[in-house]
Design a protein around this motif. Structure first.
Motif, PDB file in Angstrom:
ATOM      1  N   SER A 111       0.667   4.337 -36.642  1.00  0.00           N
ATOM      2  CA  SER A 111       0.013   5.705 -37.782  1.00  0.00           C
ATOM      3  C   SER A 111      -1.934   5.160 -37.625  1.00  0.00           C
ATOM      4  O   SER A 111      -2.672   6.164 -37.264  1.00  0.00           O
ATOM      5  CB  SER A 111       0.539   5.525 -39.021  1.00  0.00           C
ATOM      6  N   PHE A 112      -1.692   3.401 -37.707  1.00  0.00           N
ATOM      7  CA  PHE A 112      -3.387   3.207 -37.305  1.00  0.00           C
ATOM      8  C   PHE A 112      -4.121   3.042 -35.775  1.00  0.00           C
ATOM      9  O   PHE A 112      -5.586   4.270 -36.176  1.00  0.00           O
ATOM     10  CB  PHE A 112      -3.356   2.042 -37.132  1.00  0.00           C
ATOM     11  N   PHE A 113      -3.180   2.995 -35.145  1.00  0.00           N
ATOM     12  CA  PHE A 113      -3.898   3.876 -33.472  1.00  0.00           C
ATOM     13  C   PHE A 113      -3.939   5.600 -33.177  1.00  0.00           C
ATOM     14  O   PHE A 113      -4.868   6.113 -32.987  1.00  0.00           O
ATOM     15  CB  PHE A 113      -3.049   3.665 -32.226  1.00  0.00           C
ATOM     16  N   GLN A 114      -2.338   5.897 -33.450  1.00  0.00           N
ATOM     17  CA  GLN A 114      -3.071   8.060 -34.632  1.00  0.00           C
ATOM     18  C   GLN A 114      -4.195   7.910 -34.694  1.00  0.00           C
ATOM     19  O   GLN A 114      -5.227   9.117 -34.137  1.00  0.00           O
ATOM     20  CB  GLN A 114      -1.801   8.168 -34.819  1.00  0.00           C
ATOM     21  N   LYS A 115      -4.345   7.094 -35.568  1.00  0.00           N
ATOM     22  CA  LYS A 115      -6.458   7.675 -36.446  1.00  0.00           C
ATOM     23  C   LYS A 115      -7.374   7.030 -35.654  1.00  0.00           C
ATOM     24  O   LYS A 115      -8.436   8.121 -35.522  1.00  0.00           O
ATOM     25  CB  LYS A 115      -6.174   6.627 -38.005  1.00  0.00           C
ATOM     26  N   CYS A 116      -6.893   6.388 -34.687  1.00  0.00           N
ATOM     27  CA  CYS A 116      -8.059   5.867 -33.998  1.00  0.00           C
ATOM     28  C   CYS A 116      -7.903   6.682 -32.715  1.00  0.00           C
ATOM     29  O   CYS A 116      -8.591   6.592 -31.905  1.00  0.00           O
ATOM     30  CB  CYS A 116      -7.841   4.473 -33.497  1.00  0.00           C
ATOM     31  N   GLY A 117      -7.001   7.418 -32.179  1.00  0.00           N
ATOM     32  CA  GLY A 117      -7.187   8.806 -31.090  1.00  0.00           C
ATOM     33  C   GLY A 117      -6.009   8.117 -30.266  1.00  0.00           C
ATOM     34  O   GLY A 117      -6.450   8.913 -29.242  1.00  0.00           O
ATOM     35  N   PHE A 118      -5.390   7.187 -30.319  1.00  0.00           N
ATOM     36  CA  PHE A 118      -4.501   7.002 -29.321  1.00  0.00           C
ATOM     37  C   PHE A 118      -3.246   7.844 -29.556  1.00  0.00           C
ATOM     38  O   PHE A 118      -2.829   8.642 -30.567  1.00  0.00           O
ATOM     39  CB  PHE A 118      -3.582   5.399 -30.078  1.00  0.00           C
ATOM     40  N   VAL A 146       5.792  -0.131 -29.049  1.00  0.00           N
ATOM     41  CA  VAL A 146       5.551   1.843 -29.180  1.00  0.00           C
ATOM     42  C   VAL A 146       4.353   1.379 -28.292  1.00  0.00           C
ATOM     43  O   VAL A 146       2.841   1.090 -28.234  1.00  0.00           O
ATOM     44  CB  VAL A 146       4.956   2.739 -30.345  1.00  0.00           C
ATOM     45  N   ALA A 147       4.180   2.347 -27.122  1.00  0.00           N
ATOM     46  CA  ALA A 147       2.830   2.102 -26.080  1.00  0.00           C
ATOM     47  C   ALA A 147       2.261   3.470 -26.467  1.00  0.00           C
ATOM     48  O   ALA A 147       3.171   4.609 -26.727  1.00  0.00           O
ATOM     49  CB  ALA A 147       3.539   2.294 -24.786  1.00  0.00           C
ATOM     50  N   MET A 148       1.159   3.177 -26.506  1.00  0.00           N
ATOM     51  CA  MET A 148       0.195   3.950 -27.168  1.00  0.00           C
ATOM     52  C   MET A 148      -1.475   4.302 -25.801  1.00  0.00           C
ATOM     53  O   MET A 148      -1.274   3.190 -25.746  1.00  0.00           O
ATOM     54  CB  MET A 148      -0.473   4.540 -28.511  1.00  0.00           C
ATOM     55  N   VAL A 149      -1.553   5.408 -25.703  1.00  0.00           N
ATOM     56  CA  VAL A 149      -3.160   5.473 -24.717  1.00  0.00           C
ATOM     57  C   VAL A 149      -3.491   6.473 -25.136  1.00  0.00           C
ATOM     58  O   VAL A 149      -4.080   7.817 -26.232  1.00  0.00           O
ATOM     59  CB  VAL A 149      -2.444   6.116 -23.296  1.00  0.00           C
ATOM     60  N   TYR A 150      -4.862   5.482 -24.524  1.00  0.00           N
ATOM     61  CA  TYR A 150      -6.588   6.331 -25.865  1.00  0.00           C
ATOM     62  C   TYR A 150      -7.400   7.217 -23.756  1.00  0.00           C
ATOM     63  O   TYR A 150      -7.159   6.683 -23.224  1.00  0.00           O
ATOM     64  CB  TYR A 150      -7.547   5.932 -26.313  1.00  0.00           C
ATOM     65  N   ARG A 151      -7.752   8.118 -23.742  1.00  0.00           N
ATOM     66  CA  ARG A 151      -8.606   8.557 -22.938  1.00  0.00           C
ATOM     67  C   ARG A 151      -9.546   9.098 -23.423  1.00  0.00           C
ATOM     68  O   ARG A 151      -9.691  10.073 -24.205  1.00  0.00           O
ATOM     69  CB  ARG A 151      -7.092   9.671 -22.400  1.00  0.00           C
ATOM     70  N   VAL A 152      -9.815   8.453 -22.126  1.00  0.00           N
ATOM     71  CA  VAL A 152     -11.771   9.264 -22.451  1.00  0.00           C
ATOM     72  C   VAL A 152     -11.771   9.819 -21.790  1.00  0.00           C
ATOM     73  O   VAL A 152     -11.873  10.879 -21.127  1.00  0.00           O
ATOM     74  CB  VAL A 152     -13.004   8.277 -21.878  1.00  0.00           C
TER      75      VAL A 152
END
Length: 153
Positions: A111-118, A146-152
């Motif tokens: 949930s934290f990383f989703q808020k950061c755009g991942f 859980v793997a999470m990715v942020y794409r520029v």
């Protein structure tokens, strides 16, 4: 009192390890040996308040098109003050400046990383991570992060 984020210094390594490993003891993240902190110290940012390290995060380059935000930890009494989000943003900005368009995390705190755009991703999109580092982990091959990715963009 305010905090300041800056690149880690050699004397910060023990504080980084203590903070990361305190969360590892509760199962919230993987622990790191002090030798690994020293070897990767140039990857780390720290948040300081007064003379104390109150948070840390690292941006580790995994491959030409992939970097990882690692070892994000914020002392409990300083959580929920946007320090973690600020550290993630600094790591993402550095990745962008380096020309890296994909940044990932392996986390239990989605949930934290989703808020950061991942966004959640299959670990299969991280072969350089899996074969470059994960195979040494005691949880391999049964990783429950859980793997999470942020794409520029």
């Amino acid at each position: 009192m305010t905090y300041k984020i800056e690149k880690a210094k050699i004397e910060d390594a023990p504080a980084i390890q203590e903070m990361v490993n305190s969360f590892a003891e509760t199962g919230e993240m993987l622990g790191r040996p002090l030798s690994e902190i020293y070897e990767n110290l140039r990857d780390f940012y720290v948040a300081r308040q007064g003379g104390s390290v109150i948070a840390c995060a690292a941006l580790h380059i995994a491959w030409s098109d992939m970097a990882e935000v690692k070892s994000l930890a914020v002392c409990e009494k300083h959580q929920r003050k946007r320090i973690g989000k600020s550290l993630v943003e600094i790591c993402l900005n550095e990745a962008k400046e380096l020309g890296i368009h994909n940044t990932f995390v392996l986390t239990y705190v989605t949930s934290f990383f989703q808020k950061c755009g991942f966004m959640e991703a299959d670990k299969a999109v991280l072969p350089h991570k899996i074969w470059g580092e994960c195979y040494r982990c005691p949880k391999f091959p049964n990783c429950d992060e859980v793997a999470m990715v942020y794409r520029v963009k």
